[in-house]
Motif scaffolding. Structure first.
Motif: not given
Length: 375
Positions: A7-10, A47-48, A303-312
């Motif tokens: 999990f990250g931030l942008d 992540f940043f 879950r829908t996309i099968g992503a293993v990272r999310f950057d807000l």
């Protein structure tokens, strides 16, 4: 144990307002941005990322310089771009800058390469917009060749060739982690798969479910190109407050300013509060709400996309630094742990279903074998 999910931030370094409503100077926005990254590191985020822009609403035109300052103030968080506009830059210089950041940070550098959604860098650096597509394709081809850190011999149409050329500094351990950021083009997804590079889906409007076919296309293309499986990440905007209503009321005026400004340039109509709240609803791409609301929405999208990272993407127009710090605090201390719980529960349920399906298949095979033997 290594976590499966990250999990990250942008941020784009949006020029923000002070608590009294006055607009801050770019220099103060840059200093505040460093403090936001320090907080993200303290909270244990993975992540940043900092975007690159060349216009007055955004303070960051040289992300690597800001990331270097952050590297000296942080210990574990990975640092990268969001995105680097490769089309109007030089692949060799981009590689050198991020290899330098990697050395300074002790191996924490990442780069996300993309074409960007703004075009100001093209005339600024002397590139033709008519070659928008060709520039990115050729420069990505060269950048991919540089990742092996072997002498490069390369020739293209839009840049001088290289002959048996080494590029310095080398990355200290392994390869520079390089992603390709895309906004929804199937061709861009297949291109990322062709080079075997991880994929970031920039989902900034509409339902995230629309992007599930692109993620599936990417995985199929990787297999067809004979490339190993690669991670998929999501980049989306959001803001977290104590309650859903507080998040929407705080974010709305700042969101409205930036969307309307961009909309006037691109021929969109004025954004409405109704549209804003629709994007913040269960099926929209704006992750604004209470920690529980945002956590459930992130888990569902991953879950829908099968992503293993999310950057807000936590910066939103003139949203003040103090509000962003509160949102970062809630994201790191409440949202991310809750998302991990939800995903762990879902993964455990999937494992049970898979085990049951495997057992049923084995039972059917045994029954078939017995039938053939006449038992």
């Amino acid at each position: 144990m290594t976590e499966r999910y990250e999990f990250g931030l942008d941020t784009f370094g949006d020029v923000t307002a002070a608590p009294d409503g006055t607009v801050l100077p770019h220099a103060q926005v840059l200093r505040n941005l460093v403090e936001e990254a320090v907080l993200a590191d303290r909270l244990g985020l993975d992540f940043f990322g900092i975007g690159e822009h060349h216009r007055h609403e955004f303070a960051v035109s040289a992300p690597e310089v800001v990331l270097g300052a952050i590297a000296g103030r942080t210990e574990r968080i990975h640092l990268g771009s969001a995105v680097t506009v490769l089309s109007s830059d030089d692949p060799v210089r981009v590689f050198q800058r991020f290899a330098t950041l990697d050395g300074l940070s002790g191996g924490r550098a990442e780069v996300i390469l993309g074409r960007g959604s703004f075009i100001e860098s093209f005339p600024l650096f002397g590139f033709e917009l008519s070659q928008y597509q060709e520039l990115f394709e050729e420069k990505l081809n060269l950048f991919a060749a540089l990742l092996d850190q072997e002498p490069v011999t390369w020739a293209g149409e839009l840049r001088p060739p290289l002959e048996n050329q080494l590029v310095f500094p080398p990355v200290e351990h392994g390869r520079l982690k390089t992603w390709v950021g895309v906004g929804g083009s199937p061709e861009s997804v297949v291109r990322a798969a062709h080079y075997g590079l991880p994929l970031v889906l920039a989902i900034i409007g509409g339902s995230p479910a629309r992007f599930a076919p692109l993620a599936e296309l990417y995985r199929k293309a990787l297999a067809q190109f004979g490339k190993p499986a690669q991670p998929v990440a999501i980049h989306s905007p959001g803001f977290i407050a104590d309650t859903d209503q507080a998040a929407l009321d705080t974010l709305w005026p700042h969101y409205q300013v930036i969307i309307d400004r961009i909309g006037r340039e691109r021929g969109w109509g004025a954004v409405t509060r109704e549209h804003f709240e629709s994007e913040a609803s269960e099926h929209g791409a704006l992750y604004a709400g209470s920690p529980e609301t945002v956590a459930r929405k992130i888990a569902s999208a991953m879950r829908t996309i099968g992503a293993v990272r999310f950057d807000l993407k936590y910066s939103n127009g003139t949203l003040p630094h103090e509000a962003m710090m509160g949102s970062i605090e809630r994201y790191g201390s409440e949202v991310v742990p809750r998302v991990r719980e939800l995903l762990a529960e879902a993964d455990a349920a999937d494992a049970e279903l898979d085990a049951a399906a495997a057992l049923a298949q084995a039972d059917r095979a045994d029954a078939g074998a017995n039938a053939e033997r006449g038992e």
